[in-house]
Every structure is written in structure tokens, then in C-alpha cells.
Design an enzyme around this catalytic site. Structure first.
Site, mmCIF file in Angstrom:
data_model
loop_
_atom_site.group_PDB
_atom_site.id
_atom_site.type_symbol
_atom_site.label_atom_id
_atom_site.label_comp_id
_atom_site.label_asym_id
_atom_site.label_seq_id
_atom_site.Cartn_x
_atom_site.Cartn_y
_atom_site.Cartn_z
ATOM 1 N N CYS A 110 0.828 -1.203 0.000
ATOM 2 C CA CYS A 110 0.000 0.000 0.000
ATOM 3 C C CYS A 110 0.871 1.266 0.000
ATOM 4 O O CYS A 110 1.490 1.578 -0.997
ATOM 5 C CB CYS A 110 -0.992 -0.033 1.159
ATOM 6 S SG CYS A 110 -2.396 1.100 0.936
ATOM 7 N N HIS A 209 -3.555 -5.215 0.880
ATOM 8 C CA HIS A 209 -2.982 -5.553 2.185
ATOM 9 C C HIS A 209 -2.988 -7.066 2.430
ATOM 10 O O HIS A 209 -3.864 -7.593 3.123
ATOM 11 C CB HIS A 209 -3.767 -4.857 3.301
ATOM 12 C CG HIS A 209 -3.471 -3.393 3.425
ATOM 13 N ND1 HIS A 209 -2.494 -2.901 4.260
ATOM 14 C CD2 HIS A 209 -4.025 -2.326 2.807
ATOM 15 C CE1 HIS A 209 -2.460 -1.586 4.158
ATOM 16 N NE2 HIS A 209 -3.377 -1.203 3.282
ATOM 17 N N GLU A 211 -1.194 -8.746 4.403
ATOM 18 C CA GLU A 211 -0.999 -9.096 5.822
ATOM 19 C C GLU A 211 -2.336 -9.312 6.532
ATOM 20 O O GLU A 211 -2.413 -10.057 7.520
ATOM 21 C CB GLU A 211 -0.172 -8.019 6.535
ATOM 22 C CG GLU A 211 -0.915 -6.763 6.967
ATOM 23 C CD GLU A 211 -1.220 -5.788 5.841
ATOM 24 O OE1 GLU A 211 -1.833 -4.745 6.111
ATOM 25 O OE2 GLU A 211 -0.827 -6.072 4.685
#
Length: 256
Positions: A110, A209, A211
Site C-alpha cells: 500500500c 494488504h 498481511e
């Protein structure tokens, strides 16, 4: 094989709640993939950042609630552009310089994609205005789909050439930086969603994202696995590779 140390800067200088929520997600994904997460405090002096960076084999540039200062890519700030975080930018620049000099693997996420692109001489769109909502937030698991370029590193993550991704951004790459190629775009509006390096250094940066979806999405897990594996096998460039061949030859003649 020794577990590689991965430098991960704090996402922001002043937003403690954001840091406490988000940094552990990056660290957990790195550690689940076999790496060691090393927090880089934004309050650290440059010498301390350099010391920590030198102890790491890879750099992960995480997201942030800030926007990259548009002056860095030659634009005046528009009202929709968020505040910059000079401390984050300064730490990122030290980490990016270290990684670039030594060809350490880099993984941008990002804001991390954006800061790397700008550091490489690219530019950003300061505020997206398309028919796609690119900022539905972290609670939306599948915000939109992206198409992956055939033959790219990311291509192996999507059997049919597309991925469903989450999305929490209002800016995106406009002009890719030097040594970067676009490898993913939003299927609906063409917004750039991922870039990779064109050289032999491992460089992957995505606008979404992974994660957040690491535990449940194989593609997200593979992104971290590939990055940590690249860090585990990283070796510093021999000095001769950083010196032009003609200069090296002249130096060798002088020593005879």
C-alpha cells in the site's frame, strides 16, 4: 537455513492506535513465513536506523495513514491529499537506500508501494476518482479484482490470471518509477495495483494488504513466503558489481 531478519518501520510517527493494530500483522506474517521481524522506530536517529538496517536481509515497507509528500514527485498538494509523515519518509529513505545499494529484497504494501515508487522517480495520483471504491476499509475482504500480467512473479499466485483483493487506499501510482514494471491492474478501472523490479533484485510491491488476509488466503501467504525466501537466500553484491567495468579495469592496470 538461518531465519532472515526483516526490517519493518513503524507505520506512523504519531498514530499509536494505528501502529499497535497494524505493525503486528506484518510481523506475524513475516514470522509465520520463517523470518524475524525487526521493528524500526521512526523516532530513531539515522545512525540507529542504519545499524538496524545493516543487521537485516530484507525490507518490508508497510502501509500508513499518511500520504507521501507530493513535492517529492513534483506536484502541488491538492485538498484531497492527506498529511505527510516526514519521520516515516526519512526512515523509509534510509531503508530503501540500504536495500538498493546491497540489492536486498524489498516488499512494499500500500503506502510502501507508493513511497518506493516515488523514491524511484515515479509519481502518484493524489486522489482516485473512478467508479471503483478503492477505500472500503479493512473489514471488506474482497473489494475488487485485479488482473495479473502473464510471466510476472505474481502470475503464479492466480491460476486464472486474476485475484480478488482487499483495498484501503485513495492514491495510486500514476507514472511508474525507474526499474519498475506494472504487473497488476484493477480489472474495472485500470488502476495500477502492483509493480515488480525489472532487474535481478527481488522487488515486489502491491497496493492491497496481504498481511490482513495472510491466514486465510493462499495468494497472500505466498507473497510473504516468496519474500522471506528471497531474504533467506540473499547475498550481498560483490563490490566489483557496483563499479563500472571500465573503472575496474583501469584500477587493475594501475596496480600492476
Amino acid at each position: 537455513m538461518k531465519a532472515p531478519r526483516i526490517a519493518i518501520p513503524e507505520p506512523t510517527l504519531n498514530d499509536t492506535e494505528y501502529n499497535e493494530r497494524s505493525w503486528p500483522q506484518y510481523a506475524q506474517a513475516v514470522e509465520a513465513s520463517g523470518g524475524i521481524a525487526v521493528k524500526i522506530p521512526l523516532s530513531a536517529l539515522p545512525a540507529e536506523v542504519a545499524r538496524l538496517a545493516s543487521s537485516c536481509e530484507g525490507v518490508l515497507l508497510p502501509g500508513s495513514g499518511a500520504d507521501v509528500d507530493p513535492e517529492k514527485y513534483g506536484q502541488e498538494r491538492i485538498p484531497e491529499c492527506g498529511k505527510a509523515d516526514p519521520a516515516r519518509e526519512a526512515v523509509d529513505e534510509l531503508l530503501m537506500q540500504d536495500a538498493a545499494n546491497l540489492h536486498k529484497p524489498i516488499f512494499g504494501i500500500c503506502y510502501g508501494l507508493q513511497t518506493w515508487n516515488v523514491w524511484r522517480g515515479g509519481s502518484l495520483m493524489q486522489h482516485l476518482q473512478t467508479g471503483v471504491n478503492h477505500a472500503p476499509g479493512r473489514t471488506i475482504v474482497e473489494a475488487h479484482r485485479v488482473s495479473i500480467t502473464e510471466g510476472s512473479q505474481l502470475a503464479g499466485l492466480a491460476a486464472d490470471g486474476e485475484l480478488a483483493v482487499n483495498s484501503s487506499h485513495h492514491q495510486a501510482i500514476d507514472r511508474p518509477g525507474d526499474g519498475l514494471r506494472v504487473v497488476a491492474r484493477s480489472t474495472e478501472d485500470g488502476v495500477i495495483e502492483a509493480v515488480e523490479g525489472t532487474g535481478d533484485q527481488f522487488v515486489v510491491a502491491v497496493q492491497w494488504h496481504p498481511e490482513r488476509s495472510f491466514a486465510d488466503d493462499p495468494a497472500s501467504k505466498a507473497l510473504f513466503d516468496n519474500f522471506v525466501q528471497a531474504a533467506a537466500t540473499w547475498q550481498p553484491r560483490p563490490i566489483r558489481e557496483s563499479v563500472p567495468e571500465s573503472v575496474a579495469m583501469e584500477s587493475a592496470q594501475e596496480t600492476k
